[in-house]
Scaffold this motif. Structure first.
Motif, mmCIF file in Angstrom:
data_model
loop_
_atom_site.group_PDB
_atom_site.id
_atom_site.type_symbol
_atom_site.label_atom_id
_atom_site.label_comp_id
_atom_site.label_asym_id
_atom_site.label_seq_id
_atom_site.Cartn_x
_atom_site.Cartn_y
_atom_site.Cartn_z
ATOM 1 N N TYR A 270 12.909 22.301 6.640
ATOM 2 C CA TYR A 270 12.759 23.243 5.532
ATOM 3 C C TYR A 270 13.887 22.986 4.536
ATOM 4 O O TYR A 270 15.012 22.694 4.929
ATOM 5 N N ASP A 272 15.821 24.029 0.528
ATOM 6 C CA ASP A 272 15.929 24.980 -0.582
ATOM 7 C C ASP A 272 15.351 24.352 -1.844
ATOM 8 O O ASP A 272 14.926 23.182 -1.849
ATOM 9 N N ASN A 273 15.328 25.096 -2.934
ATOM 10 C CA ASN A 273 14.641 24.647 -4.152
ATOM 11 C C ASN A 273 15.249 23.385 -4.742
ATOM 12 O O ASN A 273 14.526 22.496 -5.214
ATOM 13 N N GLU A 283 8.975 21.192 3.663
ATOM 14 C CA GLU A 283 8.592 22.604 3.563
ATOM 15 C C GLU A 283 9.648 23.350 2.749
ATOM 16 O O GLU A 283 10.821 23.367 3.130
ATOM 17 N N THR A 284 9.238 23.955 1.639
ATOM 18 C CA THR A 284 10.187 24.697 0.820
ATOM 19 C C THR A 284 10.415 26.093 1.401
ATOM 20 O O THR A 284 9.467 26.763 1.815
ATOM 21 N N ILE A 285 11.678 26.495 1.436
ATOM 22 C CA ILE A 285 12.034 27.818 1.961
ATOM 23 C C ILE A 285 11.527 28.882 0.999
ATOM 24 O O ILE A 285 11.878 28.898 -0.184
ATOM 25 N N LYS A 286 10.697 29.795 1.512
ATOM 26 C CA LYS A 286 10.126 30.862 0.686
ATOM 27 C C LYS A 286 10.790 32.207 0.957
ATOM 28 O O LYS A 286 10.673 33.128 0.151
ATOM 29 N N ASP A 287 11.468 32.342 2.102
ATOM 30 C CA ASP A 287 12.119 33.601 2.468
ATOM 31 C C ASP A 287 13.541 33.298 2.909
ATOM 32 O O ASP A 287 13.759 32.548 3.870
ATOM 33 N N GLU A 288 14.502 33.863 2.212
ATOM 34 C CA GLU A 288 15.915 33.611 2.524
ATOM 35 C C GLU A 288 16.291 34.024 3.940
ATOM 36 O O GLU A 288 17.299 33.572 4.479
ATOM 37 N N CYS A 301 17.041 23.511 8.576
ATOM 38 C CA CYS A 301 17.031 23.732 7.134
ATOM 39 C C CYS A 301 18.081 22.832 6.493
ATOM 40 O O CYS A 301 19.164 22.646 7.041
#
Length: 399
Positions: A270, A272-273, A283-288, A301
């Motif tokens: 995963y 970050d942007n 996989e982009t992190i959608k929930d911090e 991550c």
């Protein structure tokens, strides 16, 4: 609490070494029963459950190592003579009765017990239902060792209780408990803290971080990351989060190399942007909230940070306070990281997998404490004691 002579304690451990070796087929058969009833879908839990000859050899080694260590009880920590003639000594003393709550790992039944017993504590073992047969076989070994040496089997006892019964036990214990050590996730820790009537020493979640500074040796960083992430995913010292300084030379190429290396090992990544701009297939992190999560799985991550201070802030915000690593050639930068990151173990250019009693030279461990009182890190023999003041006088009264 009766203080046992060191010789009798060591004789029990001698017996236990022989019994574990002689009864290994019984232990393996009991473990096979447990494994046959357990789903392999939870790989981390299953890995912890399995007992083989190598793991039994490890149990024997743990008992042998603790037997060889100095008895930690009644050691003088400090001594002073006062002007009024009083002699004041501070000596180590047993806690009394320790309860440990743990899941899956049958080897804890041996390691926790040998440490508690050598430190003159009684121990109550609340293992998970998934290891019922294995733990029962290991408890039988302990009871045989105690009986061979004329001691009561109540020194080491396995508790057979479901969740509701455990809750009632913690709220209204039928005997005095002096310390409870929950080894597990947030739910277990919260459950124990909510219901316990005595001190609780937390062996908390891992969620360990590694920061690659801009001057780090990249090849060494890759090797450390792979070891920390993939060597043993079921361990609380496994790596979950990787922070890369955005000023690392060749930032984009190195991110791609790291991603491809992890994916080749079967790790789901995963990002970050900012990293997603470089790694669109990740996989982009959608929930911090994922930054708080301990995976115990082939997941990690990768995030980008702009400075050492940003890395420290992110680690202190999200980590479990277990283990954190910095990869850098700069010793001053490493020391600053190690001083400011709030973890039980901090590393410079080394894998988080070393946060372990054996690997750190402590020997067998009861748990890895992420609490700050009374001890942080591996709970070995020397840490399973409290203290008591011995004051010697000849009739002094305070005026």
């Amino acid at each position: 609490m009766k203080l046992l002579d060191t010789k009798i304690k060591n004789k029990v451990l001698e017996s236990m070494i022989s019994i574990l070796d002689n009864d290994r087929n019984k232990i393996l058969e009991a473990n096979r029963k447990d494994c046959s009833l357990f789903s392999k879908d939870d790989r981390a839990m299953y890995d912890r459950l399995v007992v083989d000859n190598k793991k039994i050899d490890g149990m024997i080694t743990s008992v042998r190592e603790v037997r060889s260590q100095e008895d930690p009880i009644a050691k003088i920590k400090s001594k002073r003579s006062l002007e009024n003639g009083l002699l004041v000594e501070n000596r180590t003393a047993p806690f009394g009765t320790i309860m440990i709550i743990y899941e899956s790992r049958p080897d804890v039944t041996v390691e926790a017990s040998v440490l508690a017993f050598k430190a003159n504590n009684k121990i109550l073992l609340k293992g998970g239902k998934e290891a019922f047969n294995s733990n029962k076989a290991l408890e039988a070994c302990w009871h045989k060792a105690l009986k061979e040496n004329g001691l009561d089997t109540r020194w080491i006892r396995l508790l057979h209780m479901n969740r509701e019964e455990t809750q009632r036990f913690l709220k209204r214990p039928p005997e005095k408990l002096d310390l409870i050590v929950p080894r597990g996730g947030e739910r277990l820790i919260s459950f124990t803290r909510e219901h316990a009537q005595c001190a609780v020493l937390v062996s908390g979640r891992g969620n360990n971080f590694l920061y690659v500074a801009r001057d780090a040796d990249w090849e060494r960083s890759i090797a450390v990351i792979l070891n920390a992430k993939t060597h043993k995913i079921s361990a609380c010292n496994a790596l979950d989060k990787i922070l890369i300084d955005s000023a690392v030379p060749g930032f984009e190429d190195k991110l791609k190399e790291l991603y491809n290396t992890l994916r080749a090992k079967g790790v789901l990544v995963y990002v970050d942007n900012k990293v997603a701009d470089v790694l669109p297939n990740a996989e982009t992190i959608k929930d911090e909230a994922i930054w708080h999560e301990e995976f115990l799985a082939m997941k990690c991550c990768i995030g980008s940070v702009g400075s050492l201070d940003e890395a420290i802030e992110k680690i202190n915000t999200f980590s479990g306070g277990h283990s954190s690593t910095i990869m850098t050639k700069d010793n001053d930068k490493a020391l600053r990281f190690m001083e400011q990151v709030d973890s039980a173990a901090v590393y410079h250019n080394a894998s988080t997998r070393f946060t372990d009693g054996g690997a750190m030279g402590v020997g067998a461990e009861l748990a890895i404490s992420t609490d700050k009182l009374h001890h942080r890190g591996p709970l070995g023999l020397e840490q399973l004691v409290t203290n008591k003041y011995y004051v010697f006088g000849n009739g002094q009264v305070r005026v």
